[in-house]
Design a protein around this motif. Structure first.
Motif, PDB file in Angstrom:
ATOM      1  N   MET A   1       0.949  -1.103  -0.091  1.00  0.00           N
ATOM      2  CA  MET A   1       0.094   0.011  -0.043  1.00  0.00           C
ATOM      3  C   MET A   1       0.901   1.380   0.062  1.00  0.00           C
ATOM      4  O   MET A   1       1.917   1.524   0.563  1.00  0.00           O
ATOM      5  N   LEU A   2       0.619   2.227  -0.847  1.00  0.00           N
ATOM      6  CA  LEU A   2       1.275   3.601  -0.744  1.00  0.00           C
ATOM      7  C   LEU A   2       0.066   4.401  -0.345  1.00  0.00           C
ATOM      8  O   LEU A   2      -0.819   4.882  -0.967  1.00  0.00           O
ATOM      9  N   TYR A   3       0.242   5.043   0.813  1.00  0.00           N
ATOM     10  CA  TYR A   3      -0.466   6.151   1.488  1.00  0.00           C
ATOM     11  C   TYR A   3       0.009   7.554   1.088  1.00  0.00           C
ATOM     12  O   TYR A   3       1.080   7.943   1.356  1.00  0.00           O
ATOM     13  N   TRP A   4      -0.866   8.327   0.072  1.00  0.00           N
ATOM     14  CA  TRP A   4      -0.231   9.716  -0.252  1.00  0.00           C
ATOM     15  C   TRP A   4      -1.126  10.640   0.205  1.00  0.00           C
ATOM     16  O   TRP A   4      -1.372  11.300  -0.770  1.00  0.00           O
ATOM     17  N   ASP A   5      -1.875  10.320   1.310  1.00  0.00           N
ATOM     18  CA  ASP A   5      -2.905  11.486   1.920  1.00  0.00           C
ATOM     19  C   ASP A   5      -2.502  12.177   3.180  1.00  0.00           C
ATOM     20  O   ASP A   5      -3.248  12.235   3.873  1.00  0.00           O
ATOM     21  N   TYR A   6      -1.137  12.339   3.484  1.00  0.00           N
ATOM     22  CA  TYR A   6      -0.980  12.812   4.777  1.00  0.00           C
ATOM     23  C   TYR A   6      -1.620  14.016   5.175  1.00  0.00           C
ATOM     24  O   TYR A   6      -1.552  14.549   6.524  1.00  0.00           O
ATOM     25  N   ALA A   7      -1.882  15.139   4.097  1.00  0.00           N
ATOM     26  CA  ALA A   7      -2.379  16.330   4.361  1.00  0.00           C
ATOM     27  C   ALA A   7      -4.000  16.056   4.895  1.00  0.00           C
ATOM     28  O   ALA A   7      -4.474  17.074   5.565  1.00  0.00           O
ATOM     29  N   ALA A   8      -4.331  14.887   4.609  1.00  0.00           N
ATOM     30  CA  ALA A   8      -5.813  14.909   5.228  1.00  0.00           C
ATOM     31  C   ALA A   8      -5.732  14.083   6.618  1.00  0.00           C
ATOM     32  O   ALA A   8      -6.330  14.714   7.441  1.00  0.00           O
ATOM     33  N   THR A   9      -4.997  13.285   6.700  1.00  0.00           N
ATOM     34  CA  THR A   9      -4.570  12.834   8.334  1.00  0.00           C
ATOM     35  C   THR A   9      -3.436  11.985   8.032  1.00  0.00           C
ATOM     36  O   THR A   9      -3.206  11.292   7.178  1.00  0.00           O
ATOM     37  N   SER A  10      -2.641  11.564   9.073  1.00  0.00           N
ATOM     38  CA  SER A  10      -1.343  11.065   9.087  1.00  0.00           C
ATOM     39  C   SER A  10      -1.570   9.785  10.220  1.00  0.00           C
ATOM     40  O   SER A  10      -2.158   9.895  11.162  1.00  0.00           O
ATOM     41  N   PRO A  11      -0.708   8.823   9.852  1.00  0.00           N
ATOM     42  CA  PRO A  11      -0.725   7.698  10.825  1.00  0.00           C
ATOM     43  C   PRO A  11       0.209   7.871  12.197  1.00  0.00           C
ATOM     44  O   PRO A  11       0.886   8.820  11.923  1.00  0.00           O
ATOM     45  N   LEU A  12      -0.423   7.527  13.330  1.00  0.00           N
ATOM     46  CA  LEU A  12       0.182   7.905  14.553  1.00  0.00           C
ATOM     47  C   LEU A  12       1.720   7.275  14.525  1.00  0.00           C
ATOM     48  O   LEU A  12       1.769   5.969  14.205  1.00  0.00           O
ATOM     49  N   TYR A  13       2.585   8.078  15.121  1.00  0.00           N
ATOM     50  CA  TYR A  13       3.890   7.257  15.640  1.00  0.00           C
ATOM     51  C   TYR A  13       3.477   6.184  16.595  1.00  0.00           C
ATOM     52  O   TYR A  13       2.723   6.394  17.430  1.00  0.00           O
ATOM     53  N   GLU A  14       4.252   5.039  16.333  1.00  0.00           N
ATOM     54  CA  GLU A  14       4.088   4.062  17.227  1.00  0.00           C
ATOM     55  C   GLU A  14       4.156   4.202  18.817  1.00  0.00           C
ATOM     56  O   GLU A  14       3.496   3.893  19.664  1.00  0.00           O
ATOM     57  N   GLU A  15       5.153   5.001  18.976  1.00  0.00           N
ATOM     58  CA  GLU A  15       5.717   5.744  20.353  1.00  0.00           C
ATOM     59  C   GLU A  15       4.387   6.529  20.889  1.00  0.00           C
ATOM     60  O   GLU A  15       4.202   6.539  22.187  1.00  0.00           O
ATOM     61  N   VAL A  16       3.609   7.216  20.031  1.00  0.00           N
ATOM     62  CA  VAL A  16       2.652   8.137  20.410  1.00  0.00           C
ATOM     63  C   VAL A  16       1.426   7.450  21.000  1.00  0.00           C
ATOM     64  O   VAL A  16       0.841   7.352  21.724  1.00  0.00           O
ATOM     65  N   ILE A  17       1.139   6.000  20.203  1.00  0.00           N
ATOM     66  CA  ILE A  17       0.189   5.150  20.398  1.00  0.00           C
ATOM     67  C   ILE A  17       0.454   4.649  21.738  1.00  0.00           C
ATOM     68  O   ILE A  17      -0.436   4.584  22.696  1.00  0.00           O
ATOM     69  N   ASP A  18       1.519   4.185  22.008  1.00  0.00           N
ATOM     70  CA  ASP A  18       1.874   3.474  23.290  1.00  0.00           C
ATOM     71  C   ASP A  18       1.892   4.387  24.369  1.00  0.00           C
ATOM     72  O   ASP A  18       1.311   4.279  25.596  1.00  0.00           O
ATOM     73  N   THR A  19       2.124   5.701  24.313  1.00  0.00           N
ATOM     74  CA  THR A  19       2.289   6.779  25.288  1.00  0.00           C
ATOM     75  C   THR A  19       0.500   7.121  25.773  1.00  0.00           C
ATOM     76  O   THR A  19       0.310   7.202  26.789  1.00  0.00           O
ATOM     77  N   ILE A  20       0.030   7.330  24.672  1.00  0.00           N
ATOM     78  CA  ILE A  20      -1.672   7.332  25.026  1.00  0.00           C
ATOM     79  C   ILE A  20      -2.256   6.309  25.642  1.00  0.00           C
ATOM     80  O   ILE A  20      -2.892   6.457  26.591  1.00  0.00           O
ATOM     81  N   ALA A  21      -2.062   5.124  25.406  1.00  0.00           N
ATOM     82  CA  ALA A  21      -2.450   3.795  26.071  1.00  0.00           C
ATOM     83  C   ALA A  21      -1.912   3.951  27.495  1.00  0.00           C
ATOM     84  O   ALA A  21      -2.697   3.665  28.505  1.00  0.00           O
ATOM     85  N   GLU A  22      -0.796   4.283  27.613  1.00  0.00           N
ATOM     86  CA  GLU A  22      -0.091   4.250  29.019  1.00  0.00           C
ATOM     87  C   GLU A  22      -0.864   5.179  29.961  1.00  0.00           C
ATOM     88  O   GLU A  22      -1.297   5.022  31.088  1.00  0.00           O
ATOM     89  N   VAL A  23      -1.102   6.643  29.482  1.00  0.00           N
ATOM     90  CA  VAL A  23      -1.785   7.492  30.094  1.00  0.00           C
ATOM     91  C   VAL A  23      -3.170   7.311  30.377  1.00  0.00           C
ATOM     92  O   VAL A  23      -3.638   7.394  31.485  1.00  0.00           O
ATOM     93  N   MET A  24      -3.857   6.623  29.174  1.00  0.00           N
ATOM     94  CA  MET A  24      -5.259   6.155  29.658  1.00  0.00           C
ATOM     95  C   MET A  24      -5.411   5.340  30.851  1.00  0.00           C
ATOM     96  O   MET A  24      -6.233   5.176  31.474  1.00  0.00           O
ATOM     97  N   LYS A  25      -4.375   4.617  30.841  1.00  0.00           N
ATOM     98  CA  LYS A  25      -4.526   3.324  31.730  1.00  0.00           C
ATOM     99  C   LYS A  25      -4.041   3.770  33.213  1.00  0.00           C
ATOM    100  O   LYS A  25      -4.772   3.317  34.228  1.00  0.00           O
ATOM    101  N   LEU A  26      -3.140   4.405  33.348  1.00  0.00           N
ATOM    102  CA  LEU A  26      -2.578   4.754  34.691  1.00  0.00           C
ATOM    103  C   LEU A  26      -2.842   6.205  35.138  1.00  0.00           C
ATOM    104  O   LEU A  26      -2.679   6.583  36.466  1.00  0.00           O
TER     105      LEU A  26
END
Length: 392
Positions: A1-26
């Motif tokens: 897959m080639l995703y060329w639509d970052y101006a619409a929205t961009s995939p999250l950094y993996e580190e950001v996903i982990d951080t959000i999950a940790e804050v939600m949990k703790l």
């Protein structure tokens, strides 16, 4: 897959996903609560604002957390209009703003404010002489976007801000949603009083953004209630998303110059390849330094843009038409019309947007697929043009 639509929205950094999950949990405490869990959440909120402010060279107290770019734009524009209406009711913006800005001004016009819409040239750049001529004693706000979300033209924000310093009673708002974390942006140095940002444009979560407000600028709140965010944006702060936004911004700002250079290399390849396809016409400036590094826009006259989008989608390549907020509309692009494009071109605009992770090899793959699609659709485009010619 080639995703060329970052101006619409961009995939999250993996580190950001982990951080959000940790804050939600703790760290699920309400930052307005006075117990330990609330204090922990409040500290996270403050540290996040420190990160955001540090990225812009401003103070943490100048950052107001919102639900995203649309709310930030509404708060900035309406907030100024309602707070300073006794000083004047004249507002200035451009003909190529994002719907979350344009629709606000249309609403304010219905409420009795007077709005001047400054034209742009064929490159999509603001005509400074027209802006200067529009200023009057009744003017209280100028709002100009940093990077056009559709065609990618950069506006002379620094020059505008420096010139507006001659008018201390006129506030300067910048919709920086498509520019922050993509290009250097210095609101304090450039004379910007308010600027809007949205996390999901720089690989953060959706549903969160911020508004920078220079000290001393008054805003009428659009959401009232609990008095959060200095009384300007009531509602319990979404701490996990705010922390995620701060982390995404920090990661995006790291090695910014190198990331820009990579995106400009990809842009050069795309522009060069698209210019060699006779059926396509590039939009914007021929000078790379006048265009944002992460957006390339072109038109396939005689062919509806969504047809091309779906043809590429069948090849597992994803691009977009105009602003994602208006991409399901069949009307011609108001931005392209403002640039002087024909109606036929304005219904056929296509936007390619990407990150520094996109490589030259992927650009070549995209161009190969685009050539196939154009070759496949060109006969249909010719037939449609011939039918329109007969009707005339």
């Amino acid at each position: 897959m080639l995703y060329w639509d970052y101006a619409a929205t961009s995939p999250l950094y993996e580190e950001v996903i982990d951080t959000i999950a940790e804050v939600m949990k703790l760290h699920y405490g309400n930052p307005s609560s006075i117990h330990r869990l609330g204090v922990q959440a409040e500290k996270l909120l403050h540290s996040s604002k420190e990160v955001i402010a540090g990225s812009l060279g401003v103070l943490p107290t100048q950052i107001i957390c919102t639900s995203g770019g649309t709310e930030s734009n509404n708060l900035a524009i309406k907030g100024v209009a309602y707070s300073y209406r006794n000083r004047g009711k004249h507002l200035i913006t451009t003909q190529i703003e994002h719907p979350s800005v344009k629709e606000v001004f249309l609403q304010l016009e219905r409420e009795g404010f007077r709005v001047t819409y400054i034209p742009v040239n064929h490159k999509g750049c603001v005509e400074l002489d027209a802006l200067k001529a529009a200023i009057c004693e009744d003017t209280i706000l100028v709002s100009v976007m940093f990077v056009n979300n559709e065609v990618g033209t950069m506006q002379p924000i620094q020059e505008i801000g420096q010139w507006l310093a001659n008018y201390p009673k006129v506030l300067f708002h910048v919709d920086a949603v498509q520019g922050i974390a993509k290009l250097p942006f210095h609101p304090k140095e450039w004379g910007v009083d308010l600027c809007s940002a949205s996390a999901h444009k720089f690989r953060g979560p959706k549903g969160v953004g911020f508004l920078y407000r220079r000290e001393g600028v008054q805003l009428a709140p659009q959401l009232v209630g609990g008095g959060q965010e200095y009384g300007l944006r009531s509602g319990t702060e979404n701490v996990p998303l705010i922390v995620g936004m701060a982390k995404a911004l920090r990661l995006s700002m790291e090695h910014l110059q190198a990331k820009m250079e990579q995106k400009y290399r990809v842009r050069h390849l795309l522009v060069e390849g698209i210019s060699k396809i006779p059926e396509l016409t590039l939009t914007g400036s021929d000078l790379a330094e006048e265009m944002a590094p992460h957006i390339v826009h072109f038109a396939f006259a005689g062919m509806k843009a969504e047809v091309v989008v779906h043809a590429l989608e069948q090849r597992n390549i994803y691009i977009s038409t105009k602003s994602a907020c208006a991409s399901d509309e069949s009307d011609p692009s108001s931005v392209m019309l403002a640039l002087g494009c024909s109606r036929e071109q304005a219904v056929s605009g296509l936007r390619v947007s990407y990150s520094e992770e996109h490589q030259e090899k992927e650009a070549e793959q995209f161009l190969a697929a685009l050539r196939e699609v154009v070759k496949e659709l060109a006969p249909l485009s010719k037939q449609a043009s011939e039918r329109r010619g007969k009707r005339r």
